[in-house]
Design an enzyme around this catalytic site. Sequence first.
Site, PDB file in Angstrom:
ATOM      1  N   ASP A  36       0.869  -1.190   0.000  1.00 43.15           N
ATOM      2  CA  ASP A  36       0.000   0.000   0.000  1.00 43.15           C
ATOM      3  C   ASP A  36       0.897   1.229   0.000  1.00 43.15           C
ATOM      4  O   ASP A  36       2.025   1.177   0.487  1.00 43.15           O
ATOM      5  CB  ASP A  36      -0.896  -0.002   1.254  1.00 43.15           C
ATOM      6  CG  ASP A  36      -2.160   0.838   1.072  1.00 43.15           C
ATOM      7  OD1 ASP A  36      -3.256   0.246   0.998  1.00 43.15           O
ATOM      8  OD2 ASP A  36      -2.043   2.071   0.987  1.00 43.15           O
ATOM      9  N   ASN A  89      -5.822  -4.304  -6.641  1.00 44.44           N
ATOM     10  CA  ASN A  89      -6.980  -3.684  -5.992  1.00 44.44           C
ATOM     11  C   ASN A  89      -6.794  -2.190  -5.701  1.00 44.44           C
ATOM     12  O   ASN A  89      -7.782  -1.466  -5.604  1.00 44.44           O
ATOM     13  CB  ASN A  89      -7.250  -4.464  -4.692  1.00 44.44           C
ATOM     14  CG  ASN A  89      -8.064  -3.673  -3.707  1.00 44.44           C
ATOM     15  OD1 ASN A  89      -9.293  -3.655  -3.784  1.00 44.44           O
ATOM     16  ND2 ASN A  89      -7.404  -2.977  -2.778  1.00 44.44           N
ATOM     17  N   TYR A 155     -11.826   8.322 -13.797  1.00 39.60           N
ATOM     18  CA  TYR A 155     -12.107   7.068 -13.066  1.00 39.60           C
ATOM     19  C   TYR A 155     -12.778   6.037 -13.972  1.00 39.60           C
ATOM     20  O   TYR A 155     -12.328   4.888 -14.069  1.00 39.60           O
ATOM     21  CB  TYR A 155     -12.988   7.365 -11.844  1.00 39.60           C
ATOM     22  CG  TYR A 155     -13.197   6.170 -10.938  1.00 39.60           C
ATOM     23  CD1 TYR A 155     -12.252   5.837  -9.972  1.00 39.60           C
ATOM     24  CD2 TYR A 155     -14.331   5.359 -11.054  1.00 39.60           C
ATOM     25  CE1 TYR A 155     -12.435   4.739  -9.139  1.00 39.60           C
ATOM     26  CE2 TYR A 155     -14.519   4.261 -10.227  1.00 39.60           C
ATOM     27  CZ  TYR A 155     -13.572   3.958  -9.270  1.00 39.60           C
ATOM     28  OH  TYR A 155     -13.750   2.859  -8.463  1.00 39.60           O
ATOM     29  N   LYS A 159     -11.203   2.527 -15.333  1.00 40.52           N
ATOM     30  CA  LYS A 159     -11.794   1.233 -14.978  1.00 40.52           C
ATOM     31  C   LYS A 159     -12.268   0.468 -16.223  1.00 40.52           C
ATOM     32  O   LYS A 159     -12.191  -0.767 -16.267  1.00 40.52           O
ATOM     33  CB  LYS A 159     -12.954   1.434 -13.994  1.00 40.52           C
ATOM     34  CG  LYS A 159     -12.505   1.952 -12.624  1.00 40.52           C
ATOM     35  CD  LYS A 159     -11.547   1.001 -11.916  1.00 40.52           C
ATOM     36  CE  LYS A 159     -11.297   1.382 -10.467  1.00 40.52           C
ATOM     37  NZ  LYS A 159     -10.388   0.461  -9.765  1.00 40.52           N
ATOM     38  N   ILE A 188     -19.489  -0.251  -2.119  1.00 39.47           N
ATOM     39  CA  ILE A 188     -18.960  -1.109  -1.063  1.00 39.47           C
ATOM     40  C   ILE A 188     -18.585  -0.212   0.113  1.00 39.47           C
ATOM     41  O   ILE A 188     -17.965   0.841  -0.079  1.00 39.47           O
ATOM     42  CB  ILE A 188     -17.707  -1.887  -1.551  1.00 39.47           C
ATOM     43  CG1 ILE A 188     -17.976  -2.600  -2.898  1.00 39.47           C
ATOM     44  CG2 ILE A 188     -17.238  -2.884  -0.491  1.00 39.47           C
ATOM     45  CD1 ILE A 188     -19.085  -3.631  -2.898  1.00 39.47           C
ATOM     46  N   THR A 190     -16.542   1.243   2.331  1.00 44.96           N
ATOM     47  CA  THR A 190     -15.112   1.432   2.608  1.00 44.96           C
ATOM     48  C   THR A 190     -14.878   2.932   2.776  1.00 44.96           C
ATOM     49  O   THR A 190     -15.750   3.750   2.436  1.00 44.96           O
ATOM     50  CB  THR A 190     -14.239   0.941   1.438  1.00 44.96           C
ATOM     51  OG1 THR A 190     -14.459   1.814   0.328  1.00 44.96           O
ATOM     52  CG2 THR A 190     -14.543  -0.487   1.029  1.00 44.96           C
TER      53      THR A 190
END
Length: 251
Positions: A36, A89, A155, A159, A188, A190
């Site tokens: 990360d 990810n 974005y 993707k 999701i 997060t």
Amino acid sequence: MKLANKVALITGAGSGQGAAAAKLFAAEGALVTAVDINEAAANETAKQINAQGGIAFAMRIDVASEQDAEKMVAATIDRYGQLDILYNNAGIEGEPNYLSNFSIAGFDRVIGVNLRSVFLSMKFALPQMIKQRGGSVINIASVGGVNAQKGGAAYCTAKAGVIMITKVAALEYARYNIRVNCICPGFIQTPMMERIAAMSGIKDPKVLERGNAIGRAGTPEEIAKVGLFLAGDDASFASGASFLIDGGLML
Ligand code: NAI
């Protein structure tokens, strides 16, 4: 255990979906490299895995950097002697601006972190998987890579690119028993979803969830379980596919 004796390199492992995948894969027997850009967060994930009796080490990596992408693959092979699962990810949401107002640096960064990174990590990992005559790559795309969203010049474009590079890699490397798939999550729960809600002026992130047929956002663990399926032998006939896991958002 579904991933016994497998080695998994997971990017963006310090938060949200990456942390959930790292923990689930380790619990299923995988030896994990947790990378990360937030070193403390990656360390925390590795610490939690090791405390639970799993095996993991952490690295500070900027996935958009060629040197770092090469380094994370080399360090994984150095530590564990193999690389079986690459879980791309890490991602950022970027700025919410419409195209003509989007900063050029901001566009480049989103493409760098969300798309170039996937190219780089596969470029460096695939030679090892070819040597091993097998592997599974899982790329995290998004519903935003399928449907356009306002503010998504960078974005959504990145993707959509992830979905396509997944197909190209799957086609090129199937003959080495390497499978490449992607997951397109919907909302999701997060920190990213909270940031997106805040940027859109939405005080309660639950507002975002109402568009789902299922009526709630997904959990990081629900995406990690799909990742586990794709990583392991249960998905032996799945390659080049995009798995839309969105609680019915796209219906
Ligand atoms: P998150 O923000 O909780 O976690 C992302 C992680 O990636 C963070 O730990 C961050 O430090 C790390 N990261 C960011 N830039 C990096 C870089 N340059 N190098 C290495 N690590 C970096 O977000 P979340 O939700 O867990 O996102 C994971 C993936 O899922 C992303 O690719 C995101 O685009 C995608 N996604 C998320 C959705 C959601 O609703 N949360 C929906 C659809 C896709």
